[in-house]
Design a protein around this motif. Structure first.
Motif, short mmCIF file in Angstrom:
data_model
loop_
_atom_site.label_atom_id
_atom_site.label_comp_id
_atom_site.label_asym_id
_atom_site.label_seq_id
_atom_site.Cartn_x
_atom_site.Cartn_y
_atom_site.Cartn_z
N UNK A 99 0.86 -1.18 0.00
CA UNK A 99 0.00 0.00 0.00
C UNK A 99 0.90 1.23 0.00
N UNK A 100 0.31 2.38 -0.15
CA UNK A 100 1.06 3.62 -0.06
C UNK A 100 1.05 4.10 1.39
N UNK A 101 2.21 4.49 1.90
CA UNK A 101 2.32 5.08 3.24
C UNK A 101 1.78 6.50 3.17
N UNK A 102 1.54 7.14 4.32
CA UNK A 102 1.03 8.51 4.31
C UNK A 102 1.88 9.48 3.49
N UNK A 141 4.99 -2.61 10.79
CA UNK A 141 4.87 -1.26 10.22
C UNK A 141 3.70 -1.19 9.25
N UNK A 142 3.48 -2.27 8.49
CA UNK A 142 2.39 -2.26 7.52
C UNK A 142 1.04 -2.10 8.22
N UNK A 143 0.85 -2.75 9.35
CA UNK A 143 -0.41 -2.63 10.08
C UNK A 143 -0.68 -1.17 10.45
N UNK A 144 0.36 -0.43 10.70
CA UNK A 144 0.21 0.98 11.06
C UNK A 144 -0.14 1.89 9.90
N UNK A 145 0.07 1.43 8.65
CA UNK A 145 -0.19 2.32 7.51
C UNK A 145 -1.33 1.84 6.61
N UNK A 146 -1.76 0.60 6.73
CA UNK A 146 -2.73 0.06 5.78
C UNK A 146 -4.17 0.48 6.06
N UNK A 147 -4.46 0.82 7.29
CA UNK A 147 -5.84 1.15 7.65
C UNK A 147 -6.41 2.22 6.71
N UNK A 148 -7.56 1.93 6.14
CA UNK A 148 -8.28 2.85 5.26
C UNK A 148 -7.55 3.18 3.96
N UNK A 149 -6.60 2.34 3.55
CA UNK A 149 -5.87 2.58 2.31
C UNK A 149 -6.07 1.40 1.35
N UNK A 150 -6.16 1.69 0.05
CA UNK A 150 -6.18 0.59 -0.91
C UNK A 150 -4.90 -0.23 -0.78
N UNK A 151 -5.00 -1.53 -1.01
CA UNK A 151 -3.82 -2.39 -0.91
C UNK A 151 -3.87 -3.45 -2.00
N UNK A 200 -5.80 0.40 -10.62
CA UNK A 200 -6.82 1.42 -10.84
C UNK A 200 -7.33 2.04 -9.54
N UNK A 201 -7.27 1.27 -8.43
CA UNK A 201 -7.76 1.80 -7.16
C UNK A 201 -6.66 2.55 -6.40
N UNK A 202 -5.46 2.66 -6.99
CA UNK A 202 -4.39 3.44 -6.39
C UNK A 202 -3.43 2.68 -5.50
N UNK A 203 -3.50 1.36 -5.50
CA UNK A 203 -2.59 0.56 -4.67
C UNK A 203 -1.35 0.17 -5.48
#
Length: 185
Positions: free
Chosen positions: A24-27, A58-68, A99-102
Motif C-alpha cells: 500500500x502507499x504510506x502517508x 509497520x504495515x499494520x500501522x499504515x494500511x488502515x483505510x488505504x487501498x492495498x 486502478x484503485x491506487x494501490x
C-alpha cells in the motif's frame, strides 16, 4: 490448559500456504509492503479477501483505510519475500499502480488490488478485509511456505483438476482426472 505460543506457531506452520506481499502507499506516498502468508479468499459476491497483519508490524500501522494489493509470489521470488520480511537484499521493481491506487510489484504470479472493506480485532493481529477491485493472473508456479521454510512445487507433482460445477449449498466436492505434468502423458 496453557497453550505455549511457540509450540502453537510450530504446529500452525505445518499448514502449507502461499506467500504474498501486501503493499500500500504510506502517508508520505511511498510504496510500502510486507511479506504475509496469512491471506485467504472470503467471498465471491461481494468479492472479498482477508489478510491478517501483526499489530506490531509497520504495515499494520499504515494500511488502515488505504487501498492495498495482494501480490502472490512466484516460486523464484524467495529473495523478494525475504526483502519484504525485513531482510533488504535487492532493488524492488514496482509495476504501475492499480486502478484503485494501490502499488503493485512487477513479476509476481498474480496480484489482487483491493479497497478497504472492514477491519476486525484478531488478538495480536488485525484482520483486514478488502473488496477486490482489480486482479490479474500472470502465470507460473507459486512460492510456498511450510514449517518456517520456503518451498516450491516439484516438477513431478500431478495436480487434480477441481470441478467447481458442484459448488454451492447442496454441492459436493468433485475432482477430475489428474492433469499431466510436463514430459508425462
Amino acid at each position: 490448559m496453557s497453550i505455549d505460543p511457540a509450540e502453537l506457531r510450530r504446529c500452525l506452520g505445518h499448514f502449507t500456504t502461499g506467500v504474498t506481499i501486501i503493499s500500500c502507499h504510506a502517508p508520505d506516498g511511498a510504496a510500502h509492503g510486507a511479506t504475509v502468508n496469512a491471506f485467504t479468499a472470503v467471498s465471491l459476491d461481494p468479492p472479498l479477501v482477508l489478510v491478517s497483519l501483526d499489530r506490531r508490524s509497520r504495515l499494520c500501522g499504515v494500511i488502515e483505510s488505504r487501498p492495498f494489493t495482494v501480490n502472490v509470489l512466484e516460486s523464484a521470488q524467495k529473495e523478494l519475500a525475504l526483502h519484504f520480511a525485513g531482510r533488504p537484499n535487492q532493488e524492488v521493481r514496482w509495476a504501475a499502480d492499480s486502478d484503485c491506487g494501490a502499488p503493485r510489484l512487477a513479476g509476481t504470479l498474480a496480484h489482487i488490488s483491493c479497497t478497504p472493506w472492514r477491519a476486525y480485532d484478531g488478538g495480536d493481529h488485525v484482520l483486514y478485509l478488502g473488496e477486490v477491485q482489480q486482479f490479474h493472473i500472470h502465470g507460473g508456479q507459486p512460492l510456498l511456505f511450510h514449517s518456517g521454510q520456503f518451498h516450491h512445487l516439484g516438477g513431478d507433482h500431478n495436480p487434480l483438476l477441481w470441478d467447481d460445477s458442484a459448488d454451492g449449498p447442496d454441492g459436493g466436492v468433485s475432482f477430475l482426472a489428474a492433469r499431466p505434468t510436463a514430459g508425462r502423458s
